[in-house]
Design an enzyme around this catalytic site. Structure first.
Site, PDB file in Angstrom:
ATOM      1  N   CYS A   2      72.969  73.443   1.495  1.00  0.00           N
ATOM      2  CA  CYS A   2      73.473  73.490   0.119  1.00  0.00           C
ATOM      3  C   CYS A   2      74.361  72.267  -0.055  1.00  0.00           C
ATOM      4  CB  CYS A   2      74.323  74.739  -0.095  1.00  0.00           C
ATOM      5  SG  CYS A   2      73.451  76.250   0.259  1.00  0.00           S
ATOM      6  N   ARG A  27      69.931  68.509  -1.477  1.00  0.00           N
ATOM      7  CA  ARG A  27      70.267  69.441  -0.392  1.00  0.00           C
ATOM      8  C   ARG A  27      69.868  70.872  -0.742  1.00  0.00           C
ATOM      9  NH1 ARG A  27      74.010  67.330   3.145  1.00  0.00           N
ATOM     10  NH2 ARG A  27      74.662  69.415   3.733  1.00  0.00           N
ATOM     11  N   TRP A  73      70.588  76.215  -1.650  1.00  0.00           N
ATOM     12  CA  TRP A  73      69.276  76.473  -1.054  1.00  0.00           C
ATOM     13  C   TRP A  73      69.428  77.849  -0.432  1.00  0.00           C
ATOM     14  CZ3 TRP A  73      66.661  77.326   3.612  1.00  0.00           C
ATOM     15  CH2 TRP A  73      65.268  77.146   3.562  1.00  0.00           C
ATOM     16  N   ASN A  99      78.646  76.238   2.241  1.00  0.00           N
ATOM     17  CA  ASN A  99      77.381  75.729   2.787  1.00  0.00           C
ATOM     18  C   ASN A  99      77.339  76.171   4.238  1.00  0.00           C
ATOM     19  OD1 ASN A  99      75.068  74.377   3.504  1.00  0.00           O
ATOM     20  ND2 ASN A  99      76.148  72.452   3.890  1.00  0.00           N
ATOM     21  N   GLY A 100      76.309  76.953   4.591  1.00  0.00           N
ATOM     22  CA  GLY A 100      76.196  77.427   5.979  1.00  0.00           C
ATOM     23  C   GLY A 100      75.778  78.880   5.984  1.00  0.00           C
ATOM     24  N   GLU A 487      52.332  62.574  10.911  1.00  0.00           N
ATOM     25  CA  GLU A 487      53.331  62.240   9.884  1.00  0.00           C
ATOM     26  C   GLU A 487      52.664  62.087   8.523  1.00  0.00           C
ATOM     27  OE1 GLU A 487      56.299  62.415   9.452  1.00  0.00           O
ATOM     28  OE2 GLU A 487      56.748  61.080   7.781  1.00  0.00           O
ATOM     29  N   LYS A 491      53.562  64.299   5.203  1.00  0.00           N
ATOM     30  CA  LYS A 491      53.932  63.698   3.908  1.00  0.00           C
ATOM     31  C   LYS A 491      53.099  64.296   2.787  1.00  0.00           C
ATOM     32  CE  LYS A 491      57.116  62.318   4.480  1.00  0.00           C
ATOM     33  NZ  LYS A 491      57.462  62.558   5.808  1.00  0.00           N
ATOM     34  N   GLU A 494      53.855  68.143   2.133  1.00  0.00           N
ATOM     35  CA  GLU A 494      55.186  68.555   1.663  1.00  0.00           C
ATOM     36  C   GLU A 494      55.487  68.076   0.247  1.00  0.00           C
ATOM     37  OE1 GLU A 494      58.681  67.097   3.627  1.00  0.00           O
ATOM     38  OE2 GLU A 494      57.724  65.228   4.174  1.00  0.00           O
ATOM     39  N   HIS A 510      36.631  69.138  19.072  1.00  0.00           N
ATOM     40  CA  HIS A 510      36.928  70.437  19.723  1.00  0.00           C
ATOM     41  C   HIS A 510      37.275  71.490  18.679  1.00  0.00           C
ATOM     42  CE1 HIS A 510      36.857  68.548  23.665  1.00  0.00           C
ATOM     43  NE2 HIS A 510      37.493  67.538  23.119  1.00  0.00           N
ATOM     44  N   LYS A 609      66.607  68.656   1.725  1.00  0.00           N
ATOM     45  CA  LYS A 609      66.638  67.427   2.519  1.00  0.00           C
ATOM     46  C   LYS A 609      67.162  67.676   3.925  1.00  0.00           C
ATOM     47  CE  LYS A 609      66.233  63.056   3.339  1.00  0.00           C
ATOM     48  NZ  LYS A 609      64.862  62.517   3.537  1.00  0.00           N
TER      49      LYS A 609
END
Ligand code: AGP
Length: 614
Positions: A2, A27, A73, A99-100, A487, A491, A494, A510, A609
């Site tokens: 947050c 955030r 968040w 935040n936490g 990666e 990208k 997301e 396979h 983030k």
């Protein structure tokens, strides 16, 4: 996870709070709220983004020279207005933002309910607010002491700021495990607090970062610092290096695009001053200080999450190729819980853009407790990981605001390249000739990235328009570019919400080859270096099954271009440096597909983030 902001001073707090929350929205943006103290303690909060909160508060006479603000968040309690912060105590006289995670909130809540407390929300935060007031009344202590005693009962992580209607000239803040910065204004008695420096830098560059278990009290314009064990401390005040324009979009439509185009500079900054190509020496303090340890190392463990984990995989290939030391790359979230074997002979490297990722931080703390030497590769100066490591190297990529990591990844890979070369040099595993070649090639990379951005941008737009509605996508690479395939897939998924997977190219037969049909775009990273002929075969295997090939090839390539449906050329470079170049078109491709799909590129759904909770 947050974002929190707070203001204490002679001016109206509201504008700073709202602007600060907008800077911290990366955030988390499930809900937002502010509380202002102006005789009364008034709270304005709402599910949704800061702009929606603004629409509510703007129509009211929101005044007050003390204020706190929060963008959330959700961790406990769904993202709605009730669970939005700030939260109030039982009497409504104390407001708190957090935040936490308060891990023992349920136990505390039950005790408080048994004492007659009634809760409005499902959050852990509200419990803390009630606990502080309960202690203040029961123990007949002042607000600062009540906060200190309450935090001694709390298990978990927090960055909190508290206002009290009965203490109009006091603002209390504390941190454990979640970041909190205090900006000290040139104006007497004016302070700005935030989760990171971005909301503060335009007002002051004088800051102090709170350490774990520290409580800051601003009372009658004076700031004091103590620990939750009641030990008085003097704050370490430093000068911020971030510039304001680094925080703005600089004319780009999204922060992500700006940060993609910043890579020539961020890559240059990540290696600037760290090696001397003439004398073939390194100027990385951590390498010098730990050369003895590095000389006798038996193993290196890299821990990270997400994109940083992908950089770690590239780091594994680099360090094993050059330094000839075994390297293990671990998901931090797995590593921290599987009781791994760690000895004092181990070097554990944590890679983290934010320096706040809870799983990475916890895994690193565990490694430290088990006696390992711990090293951090982070981008945010003063963040939690660099504050606990024995040594480290900042990536100096500048603030990365877009939730999807781009410039941080290429900066991490650049720093890992330097680290691998430095380790090889200390252990006598690299010749001066080879070192000279590598330094010379590294020097060309920022310019090669600049040329590549110019040359491939339009091509990526064109290809994005063709494949923007693809239901799935496969990314294939070998060697150093296997992590790039992972990666690239991350990208795309997301920010565009298209399902995508990265695979080692040889692994396709396979299983994943069963997915190939004319609906399946397959991105193959096939530079004309190691494995080229084998990648050519992989491309033919896909074509034989009518898959659509988008190939990342070396400039001047003829063979792959002949059979691919589309190709994007990248400059030639050392095989071990191709990840830095190959990633660029994959970033742009994902960006344009997401934009075409109308996705919120900088703040994708469900993401934040910095994942500062488990
Ligand atoms: C990358 O695009 C994602 N946003 C995410 O995977 C990120 O890399 C991960 O959460 C790790 O973050 P960190 O580098 O700040 O530790």
């Amino acid at each position: 996870m947050c974002g929190i902001v707070a203001y204490y001073g002679p001016n109206q707090a509201y504008d700073f709070l709202i602007k600060g929350l907008q800077r911290l929205e990366y955030r988390g943006y499930d809900s937002a709220g502010v509380a202002l103290l102006n005789g009364d303690l008034r709270v304005y909060k709402n599910a949704g983004k800061v702009s929606e909160l603004e629409a509510i508060a703007d129509n009211q006479n929101v005044t007050g020279t003390r204020g706190i603000g929060h963008t959330r968040w959700a961790t406990h309690g769904e993202p709605n207005s009730i669970n939005a912060h700030p939260h109030l105590s039982q009497s409504g006289d104390i407001a708190l933002i957090h935040n936490g995670i308060i891990e023992n909130y349920d136990t505390l809540k039950k005790v408080l309910i048994s004492r007659g407390h009634e809760f409005k929300s499902d959050t852990d935060t509200e419990v803390l607010t009630h606990l502080i007031e309960e202690i203040k009344e029961e123990e007949q202590v002042d607000l600062l002491e009540a906060v200190r005693l309450a935090l001694n009962e709390v298990i978990g992580a927090y960055a909190i700021v508290i206002l009290s209607k009965n203490d109009p000239n006091t603002l209390i803040a504390a941190r454990k495990g979640s970041p909190l910065v205090v900006g000290i204004s040139e104006n007497e008695g004016e302070f700005f607090l935030a989760s990171d420096a971005t909301p503060i830098v335009e007002y002051t560059k004088k800051v102090t970062y709170l350490d774990d278990n520290e409580i800051v009290s601003i009372h009658d314009g004076e700031m004091t610092l103590k620990t939750i064990d009641n030990v008085i401390k003097s704050p370490f005040i430093q000068e911020l290096e971030i510039s304001l324009d680094a925080l703005e979009k600089g004319g780009y439509e999204h922060f992500m695009l700006k940060e993609i185009f910043e890579q020539p500079k961020s890559i240059y900054d990540s290696m600037r001053g760290r090696f001397d190509p003439v004398n073939l020496t390194f100027a990385m303090r951590s390498l010098v200080e730990y050369s003895g340890k590095i000389r006798n190392l038996d193993r290196i463990i890299i821990i990270a999450c997400g994109t940083s984990w992908h950089a770690g995989l590239v780091g594994e290939y680099l360090i094993e190729e050059f330094g000839r030391i075994p390297v293990e790359v671990e998901y931090a979230s797995e590593f921290r819980y599987r009781n791994p074997i760690i000895t004092e002979d181990d070097l554990v490297i944590a890679i983290s853009q934010s320096g706040e990722t809870a799983d990475t931080l916890a895994a690193l703390e565990m490694a430290k407790e088990k006696g390992a030497t711990i090293y951090g590769i982070c981008n945010v100066v003063g963040s939690s990981i660099p504050r606990i490591t024995h040594a480290g190297a900042y990536t100096h990529a500048g603030p990365e605001i877009g939730v999807a990591s781009t410039k941080a990844f290429t900066a991490q890979v650049t720093v890992l390249t330097l680290l691998a070369l430095g380790i090889a040099d200390i252990r006598g595993k690299i010749s001066k000739k080879r070192l000279r070649e590598m330094f010379a090639e590294l020097d060309t990379i920022p310019h090669k990235v600049e040329l590549l951005l110019e040359s491939c941008n339009e091509k990526c737009k064109e290809i994005a328009a063709i494949y923007q509605d693809a239901p799935n996508c496969l990314y294939l690479g070998r060697g150093y570019n296997f992590p790039v395939a992972l990666e690239g897939a991350l990208k795309l998924k997301e920010i565009s919400y298209i399902h995508a997977e990265g695979y080692p190219a040889a692994e396709m037969k396979h299983g994943p080859i069963a997915l190939i049909d004319e609906e399946m775009p397959v991105i193959v990273i096939a530079p004309k270096r190691n494995y080229y002929e084998k990648l050519l075969s992989n491309v033919q295997e896909v074509k034989a099954r009518k898959g659509k090939i988008i190939a990342i090839v070396t400039e001047g390539d003829e063979k792959v271009k002949e059979i691919a449906d589309h190709y994007i050329e990248i400059p030639d470079t050392e095989d071990c440096l191709t990840p830095i170049l190959a990633t660029i078109p994959l970033q742009l491709l994902s960006y344009y597909i997401a934009v075409n799909r109308g996705c919120n590129v900088d703040q994708p759904r469900n993401l934040a983030k910095s994942v500062t909770v488990e």
